[in-house]
Design a protein around this motif. Structure first.
Motif, mmCIF file in Angstrom:
data_model
loop_
_atom_site.group_PDB
_atom_site.id
_atom_site.type_symbol
_atom_site.label_atom_id
_atom_site.label_comp_id
_atom_site.label_asym_id
_atom_site.label_seq_id
_atom_site.Cartn_x
_atom_site.Cartn_y
_atom_site.Cartn_z
ATOM 1 N N MET A 4 -15.445 12.436 2.715
ATOM 2 C CA MET A 4 -14.947 11.106 2.363
ATOM 3 C C MET A 4 -14.431 11.081 0.928
ATOM 4 O O MET A 4 -13.384 10.483 0.644
ATOM 5 N N VAL A 5 -15.134 11.752 0.016
ATOM 6 C CA VAL A 5 -14.702 11.804 -1.380
ATOM 7 C C VAL A 5 -13.322 12.443 -1.491
ATOM 8 O O VAL A 5 -12.442 11.943 -2.207
ATOM 9 N N ALA A 6 -13.111 13.552 -0.791
ATOM 10 C CA ALA A 6 -11.815 14.232 -0.825
ATOM 11 C C ALA A 6 -10.704 13.304 -0.332
ATOM 12 O O ALA A 6 -9.608 13.251 -0.914
ATOM 13 N N SER A 7 -10.989 12.562 0.723
ATOM 14 C CA SER A 7 -10.006 11.612 1.252
ATOM 15 C C SER A 7 -9.721 10.503 0.245
ATOM 16 O O SER A 7 -8.563 10.092 0.057
ATOM 17 N N LEU A 8 -10.778 10.028 -0.415
ATOM 18 C CA LEU A 8 -10.613 8.945 -1.383
ATOM 19 C C LEU A 8 -9.850 9.400 -2.622
ATOM 20 O O LEU A 8 -9.109 8.617 -3.227
ATOM 21 N N ILE A 9 -10.031 10.659 -3.019
ATOM 22 C CA ILE A 9 -9.298 11.173 -4.176
ATOM 23 C C ILE A 9 -7.790 11.135 -3.915
ATOM 24 O O ILE A 9 -7.005 10.712 -4.774
ATOM 25 N N ILE A 10 -7.394 11.566 -2.720
ATOM 26 C CA ILE A 10 -5.970 11.520 -2.366
ATOM 27 C C ILE A 10 -5.487 10.072 -2.324
ATOM 28 O O ILE A 10 -4.405 9.745 -2.836
ATOM 29 N N PHE A 11 -6.306 9.201 -1.746
ATOM 30 C CA PHE A 11 -5.925 7.788 -1.678
ATOM 31 C C PHE A 11 -5.826 7.192 -3.077
ATOM 32 O O PHE A 11 -4.904 6.411 -3.362
ATOM 33 N N TYR A 12 -6.741 7.572 -3.962
ATOM 34 C CA TYR A 12 -6.773 7.017 -5.319
ATOM 35 C C TYR A 12 -5.493 7.348 -6.090
ATOM 36 O O TYR A 12 -5.019 6.532 -6.892
ATOM 37 N N ILE A 13 -4.952 8.523 -5.862
ATOM 38 C CA ILE A 13 -3.730 8.936 -6.548
ATOM 39 C C ILE A 13 -2.610 7.915 -6.335
ATOM 40 O O ILE A 13 -1.831 7.616 -7.241
ATOM 41 N N TYR A 14 -2.560 7.350 -5.142
ATOM 42 C CA TYR A 14 -1.514 6.382 -4.809
ATOM 43 C C TYR A 14 -1.978 4.936 -4.984
ATOM 44 O O TYR A 14 -1.157 4.021 -4.961
ATOM 45 N N ASN A 15 -3.302 4.755 -5.153
ATOM 46 C CA ASN A 15 -3.845 3.408 -5.254
ATOM 47 C C ASN A 15 -4.139 2.985 -6.692
ATOM 48 O O ASN A 15 -4.281 1.798 -6.976
ATOM 49 N N LYS A 16 -4.217 3.958 -7.627
ATOM 50 C CA LYS A 16 -4.473 3.599 -9.017
ATOM 51 C C LYS A 16 -3.284 2.833 -9.591
ATOM 52 O O LYS A 16 -2.175 2.857 -9.041
ATOM 53 N N TYR A 17 -3.510 2.161 -10.718
ATOM 54 C CA TYR A 17 -2.464 1.338 -11.325
ATOM 55 C C TYR A 17 -1.298 2.189 -11.819
ATOM 56 O O TYR A 17 -1.518 3.206 -12.475
ATOM 57 N N PRO A 18 -0.053 1.824 -11.502
ATOM 58 C CA PRO A 18 0.368 0.749 -10.577
ATOM 59 C C PRO A 18 0.337 1.254 -9.133
ATOM 60 O O PRO A 18 0.905 2.300 -8.814
ATOM 61 N N ALA A 19 -0.338 0.540 -8.274
ATOM 62 C CA ALA A 19 -0.602 1.001 -6.913
ATOM 63 C C ALA A 19 0.643 1.004 -6.038
ATOM 64 O O ALA A 19 1.494 0.114 -6.137
ATOM 65 N N LYS A 20 0.711 2.034 -5.213
ATOM 66 C CA LYS A 20 1.764 2.123 -4.201
ATOM 67 C C LYS A 20 1.221 1.800 -2.814
ATOM 68 O O LYS A 20 1.980 1.457 -1.906
ATOM 69 N N VAL A 21 -0.084 1.967 -2.636
ATOM 70 C CA VAL A 21 -0.746 1.619 -1.381
ATOM 71 C C VAL A 21 -1.991 0.809 -1.719
ATOM 72 O O VAL A 21 -2.526 0.901 -2.832
ATOM 73 N N PHE A 22 -2.464 0.041 -0.752
ATOM 74 C CA PHE A 22 -3.600 -0.840 -0.994
ATOM 75 C C PHE A 22 -4.636 -0.682 0.119
ATOM 76 O O PHE A 22 -4.279 -0.502 1.287
ATOM 77 N N PRO A 23 -5.926 -0.760 -0.228
ATOM 78 C CA PRO A 23 -6.976 -0.675 0.788
ATOM 79 C C PRO A 23 -7.198 -2.033 1.440
ATOM 80 O O PRO A 23 -6.865 -3.078 0.865
#
Length: 230
Positions: free
Chosen positions: A98-117
């Motif tokens: 789950m952490v590995a998946s979240l790291i990839i998601f975070y790259i696109y979700n950190k400011y300024p976000a391109k994707v949103f949870p």
């Protein structure tokens, strides 16, 4: 599109597999009481409340770019480490996937976000935190590092569960308090930061919450050292 009541029902329903297999250990230690054998009370009450409570509450602290994913990375990485040192290495594998998946998601979700949870991500993270704590028998450690979310729930209840975690943005991207009072940790973080600097930005609020979470994890290593050392 699901109602709040139905989503709460689903959170409790998610605990059914753990209840059926009687996961975890029903003997728990409490302050002043020592070890108490909870028996059937553990699978029938503690497990459903733990899974549902953690799942729902994790969703409260949200709304800023990277916040939910970043918090999940910190908490699940820490719990995966605890699982490893206490001998439940299979939980470490589950947590780090789950952490590995979240790291990839975070790259696109950190400011300024391109994707949103959405709720599907926050509820999944919250449920996994509870599941790891139950299977690993380190509920007290998980509860300690979950203190920000307990405080968030208290602040949200103060606002009747109607106040939003968002802040009011200025034209230059800096933030202002959305209410006169504090109704969430994002508001509290913004309020504290404004005591030290005139302009506060979204990523600074997020980083402050991350810092507090990391400090709590480090404190947990010291406070519960005898619990997890093998």
């Amino acid at each position: 599109g699901l109602s709040i009541k139905f989503r709460i029902f689903l959170a409790f329903a998610a605990s059914i597999p753990l209840v059926v297999i009687n996961a975890g250990t029903s003997k728990m230690s409490f302050p002043f009481l020592g070890e108490v054998q909870l028996g059937l009370l553990y699978p029938l009450l503690i497990i459903p409340l733990g899974v549902a409570g953690c799942t729902i509450t994790y969703n409260f602290l949200a709304g800023f770019n990277g916040l939910e994913a970043g918090q999940g990375i910190i908490i699940l990485s820490f719990l995966s480490f605890i699982a490893y040192v206490t001998g439940t290495t299979w939980l470490t594998l589950v947590g780090m996937i789950m952490v590995a998946s979240l790291i990839i998601f975070y790259i696109y979700n950190k400011y300024p976000a391109k994707v949103f949870p959405g709720d599907s991500l926050t509820w999944s993270i919250g449920a996994l935190i509870a599941i790891m704590a139950i299977f690993g028998n380190f509920e007290k450690i998980a509860l300690f590092i979950f203190l920000p979310y307990i405080l968030e729930m208290i602040l949200k209840l103060r606002g009747g569960l109607k106040k939003q975690s968002f802040a009011n943005p200025n034209l230059d991207g800096s933030l202002e308090m959305p209410y006169k009072k504090v109704y969430g940790l994002t508001h509290l973080s913004l309020f504290v930061l404004k005591k030290f600097k005139r302009k506060v930005y979204e990523k600074e609020v997020t980083y402050l919450i991350f810092t507090v979470q990391i400090i709590l994890c480090l404190l947990a290593l010291l406070i519960f050292r005898r619990t997890w050392i093998i």
